[in-house]
Design a protein around this motif. Sequence first.
Motif, PDB file in Angstrom:
ATOM      1  N   LEU A 251     -32.543 -70.953  13.315  1.00 17.50           N
ATOM      2  CA  LEU A 251     -32.976 -69.556  13.237  1.00 17.50           C
ATOM      3  C   LEU A 251     -34.142 -69.405  12.270  1.00 17.50           C
ATOM      4  N   ALA A 252     -34.040 -70.048  11.109  1.00 13.31           N
ATOM      5  CA  ALA A 252     -35.114 -69.967  10.121  1.00 13.31           C
ATOM      6  C   ALA A 252     -36.398 -70.590  10.657  1.00 13.31           C
ATOM      7  N   GLN A 253     -36.275 -71.703  11.373  1.00 10.41           N
ATOM      8  CA  GLN A 253     -37.463 -72.335  11.951  1.00 10.41           C
ATOM      9  C   GLN A 253     -38.120 -71.420  12.973  1.00 10.41           C
ATOM     10  N   ALA A 254     -37.315 -70.746  13.792  1.00  9.27           N
ATOM     11  CA  ALA A 254     -37.877 -69.810  14.770  1.00  9.27           C
ATOM     12  C   ALA A 254     -38.619 -68.678  14.072  1.00  9.27           C
ATOM     13  N   ALA A 255     -38.058 -68.178  12.970  1.00  7.66           N
ATOM     14  CA  ALA A 255     -38.715 -67.101  12.224  1.00  7.66           C
ATOM     15  C   ALA A 255     -40.013 -67.587  11.591  1.00  7.66           C
ATOM     16  N   LEU A 256     -39.987 -68.789  11.040  1.00  4.56           N
ATOM     17  CA  LEU A 256     -41.204 -69.357  10.456  1.00  4.56           C
ATOM     18  C   LEU A 256     -42.283 -69.532  11.519  1.00  4.56           C
ATOM     19  N   ASP A 257     -41.919 -70.063  12.678  1.00  6.82           N
ATOM     20  CA  ASP A 257     -42.890 -70.262  13.759  1.00  6.82           C
ATOM     21  C   ASP A 257     -43.524 -68.937  14.175  1.00  6.82           C
ATOM     22  N   GLU A 258     -42.695 -67.916  14.282  1.00  2.00           N
ATOM     23  CA  GLU A 258     -43.212 -66.600  14.677  1.00  2.00           C
ATOM     24  C   GLU A 258     -44.168 -66.058  13.615  1.00  2.00           C
ATOM     25  N   ALA A 259     -43.815 -66.234  12.351  1.00  2.00           N
ATOM     26  CA  ALA A 259     -44.656 -65.725  11.259  1.00  2.00           C
ATOM     27  C   ALA A 259     -45.992 -66.459  11.205  1.00  2.00           C
ATOM     28  N   VAL A 260     -45.974 -67.777  11.375  1.00  2.00           N
ATOM     29  CA  VAL A 260     -47.217 -68.542  11.348  1.00  2.00           C
ATOM     30  C   VAL A 260     -48.118 -68.151  12.519  1.00  2.00           C
ATOM     31  N   ALA A 261     -47.550 -68.025  13.705  1.00  2.00           N
ATOM     32  CA  ALA A 261     -48.347 -67.643  14.877  1.00  2.00           C
ATOM     33  C   ALA A 261     -48.982 -66.269  14.685  1.00  2.00           C
ATOM     34  N   TYR A 262     -48.209 -65.341  14.147  1.00  2.00           N
ATOM     35  CA  TYR A 262     -48.756 -63.992  13.924  1.00  2.00           C
ATOM     36  C   TYR A 262     -49.862 -64.022  12.877  1.00  2.00           C
ATOM     37  N   ALA A 263     -49.624 -64.764  11.788  1.00  2.00           N
ATOM     38  CA  ALA A 263     -50.609 -64.805  10.705  1.00  2.00           C
ATOM     39  C   ALA A 263     -51.917 -65.467  11.145  1.00  2.00           C
ATOM     40  N   LYS A 264     -51.830 -66.399  12.084  1.00  2.00           N
ATOM     41  CA  LYS A 264     -53.044 -67.022  12.610  1.00  2.00           C
ATOM     42  C   LYS A 264     -53.818 -66.070  13.522  1.00  2.00           C
ATOM     43  N   GLY A 265     -53.088 -65.220  14.247  1.00  2.00           N
ATOM     44  CA  GLY A 265     -53.722 -64.355  15.236  1.00  2.00           C
ATOM     45  C   GLY A 265     -54.140 -62.988  14.730  1.00  2.00           C
ATOM     46  N   ARG A 266     -53.623 -62.567  13.596  1.00  2.00           N
ATOM     47  CA  ARG A 266     -53.903 -61.241  13.041  1.00  2.00           C
ATOM     48  C   ARG A 266     -55.039 -61.342  12.024  1.00  2.00           C
ATOM     49  N   SER A 267     -56.099 -60.566  12.211  1.00  2.00           N
ATOM     50  CA  SER A 267     -57.253 -60.601  11.303  1.00  2.00           C
ATOM     51  C   SER A 267     -57.370 -59.298  10.518  1.00  2.00           C
ATOM     52  N   GLN A 268     -57.733 -59.424   9.273  1.00  3.63           N
ATOM     53  CA  GLN A 268     -58.041 -58.288   8.401  1.00  3.63           C
ATOM     54  C   GLN A 268     -59.207 -58.700   7.501  1.00  3.63           C
ATOM     55  N   PHE A 269     -60.088 -57.758   7.226  1.00  7.70           N
ATOM     56  CA  PHE A 269     -61.238 -58.023   6.368  1.00  7.70           C
ATOM     57  C   PHE A 269     -62.053 -59.215   6.865  1.00  7.70           C
ATOM     58  N   GLY A 270     -62.085 -59.375   8.189  1.00  8.93           N
ATOM     59  CA  GLY A 270     -62.967 -60.365   8.790  1.00  8.93           C
ATOM     60  C   GLY A 270     -62.422 -61.769   8.894  1.00  8.93           C
ATOM     61  N   LYS A 271     -61.135 -61.985   8.597  1.00  9.06           N
ATOM     62  CA  LYS A 271     -60.590 -63.339   8.735  1.00  9.06           C
ATOM     63  C   LYS A 271     -59.091 -63.274   8.997  1.00  9.06           C
ATOM     64  N   PRO A 272     -58.519 -64.340   9.592  1.00  2.00           N
ATOM     65  CA  PRO A 272     -57.075 -64.344   9.851  1.00  2.00           C
ATOM     66  C   PRO A 272     -56.290 -64.168   8.555  1.00  2.00           C
ATOM     67  N   ILE A 273     -55.206 -63.428   8.618  1.00  2.00           N
ATOM     68  CA  ILE A 273     -54.466 -63.142   7.395  1.00  2.00           C
ATOM     69  C   ILE A 273     -53.814 -64.384   6.805  1.00  2.00           C
ATOM     70  N   ILE A 274     -53.682 -65.457   7.609  1.00  6.78           N
ATOM     71  CA  ILE A 274     -53.125 -66.690   7.054  1.00  6.78           C
ATOM     72  C   ILE A 274     -54.061 -67.303   6.023  1.00  6.78           C
ATOM     73  N   GLU A 275     -55.320 -66.871   5.987  1.00  2.60           N
ATOM     74  CA  GLU A 275     -56.275 -67.386   5.020  1.00  2.60           C
ATOM     75  C   GLU A 275     -56.117 -66.749   3.637  1.00  2.60           C
ATOM     76  N   PHE A 276     -55.343 -65.689   3.539  1.00  2.67           N
ATOM     77  CA  PHE A 276     -55.162 -65.023   2.240  1.00  2.67           C
ATOM     78  C   PHE A 276     -54.072 -65.744   1.442  1.00  2.67           C
ATOM     79  N   GLN A 277     -54.360 -65.980   0.164  1.00  6.22           N
ATOM     80  CA  GLN A 277     -53.459 -66.796  -0.639  1.00  6.22           C
ATOM     81  C   GLN A 277     -52.063 -66.205  -0.738  1.00  6.22           C
ATOM     82  N   GLY A 278     -51.960 -64.885  -0.772  1.00  5.56           N
ATOM     83  CA  GLY A 278     -50.641 -64.260  -0.855  1.00  5.56           C
ATOM     84  C   GLY A 278     -49.744 -64.662   0.302  1.00  5.56           C
ATOM     85  N   LEU A 279     -50.315 -64.709   1.514  1.00  2.00           N
ATOM     86  CA  LEU A 279     -49.533 -65.124   2.673  1.00  2.00           C
ATOM     87  C   LEU A 279     -49.400 -66.635   2.750  1.00  2.00           C
ATOM     88  N   GLU A 280     -50.433 -67.363   2.318  1.00  2.94           N
ATOM     89  CA  GLU A 280     -50.316 -68.824   2.306  1.00  2.94           C
ATOM     90  C   GLU A 280     -49.109 -69.261   1.480  1.00  2.94           C
TER      91      GLU A 280
END
Length: 381
Positions: A251-280
């Motif tokens: 279950l935790a792995q499924a949640a992590l996979d979903e979060a990583v996929a969303y963070a890669k696809g969602r952009s704010q301030f001109g870049k994917p949110i996975i690039e922000f250190q807080g989310l990293e």
Amino acid sequence: MPVERLLPDRESEDLLALAIELAREELKPHAAAYEEAERFPREQFRTLGKSGLLGLPYPERWGGGEVPYEVYLQVLEEVAAAWMSIGVGLSVHTMSCFALAHHGTDGQRDRWLPAMLEGELLGAYALSEPHAGSDAASLSTRATLDGDAYVVNGTKAWITHGGQADFYTTMVRTGPDGISCLLVDGKTPGLAAAAPERKMGLTGSTTTQMIFTGARVDADRLIGAEGTGLRIALSSLDSGRLGIASCAVGLAQAALDEAVAYAKGRSQFGKPIIEFQGLEFLLADMAAAVDSARATYLDAARRRDRGLPFRRQASIAKLVATDAAMKVTTDAVQVLGGAGYTRDFPVERYLREAKVPQIFEGTNQIQRMVIARDLKSVRLP
């Protein structure tokens, strides 16, 4: 994301590949709809049985896969990652077969075990009662021997697959000899299911009280000797806790996979949110929790496979994995922000499903007691 696994042989790799394919094609596409409709997935359990996944850790002689527990648990993790209700159901079914497989006679195994392991019969485990949860030794459901049958009266509570199962591995009080184990046919007259519990998660998995009112159970369905039921129950739980740990990691792995996929696809301030250190950092902590929890259940499973004591390690695995699942699913909702709080994404369901593994198969407070008692018994050099 694919999990890199160290499996003991090619046969195990092929088995896991089969489980991943089945989970992807037959389970995951139906999970959300079944959970929303609170629909019991009986056909999916039959599919698991036909695929040979319902009896993996049990002997080939009776239709099992005879695979090491470390392999079975990794298969179970993949099933739970696709659909938690099915994963928990598979774990419960495996635990329900434990008493017969390990403590029954060869005649009893020949009679009932093949149908259990091949998916014709779905099992439930009946230990808890309305007033006997963590204190299993205080159960009051009573079985009185009357000729060639036991007459059973009492109520069992929190029964996964209640009302749907074909057999119930049931702990009962028998005379002066204490607690005994009966393999009860689900169609036994005098056995009835109460209304299903209204749960916050795992809504596709039916949970009920099971009520025994003068139910006659043939005496040849006694597993082990009278008075050995509590020992059978506790040994079943040691292995069952590893199953729940594995499900929690899935279950935790499924949640992590979903979060990583969303963070890669969602952009704010001109870049994917996975690039922000807080989310990293948040995602890194989630990944560390998942991998650490997986390592604890695999360590315990390998000890079990080698015939070493593993009770403390099973409790540690159950404690660590279920606490990790609760945190990782909570953080997954946070990563998705407002979207994570909606039913448009599965992480809100994952969060609801993550709570109960901290409770069943012994609450995490009970796991701490088991661990502490084991530490007290260790002799220092």
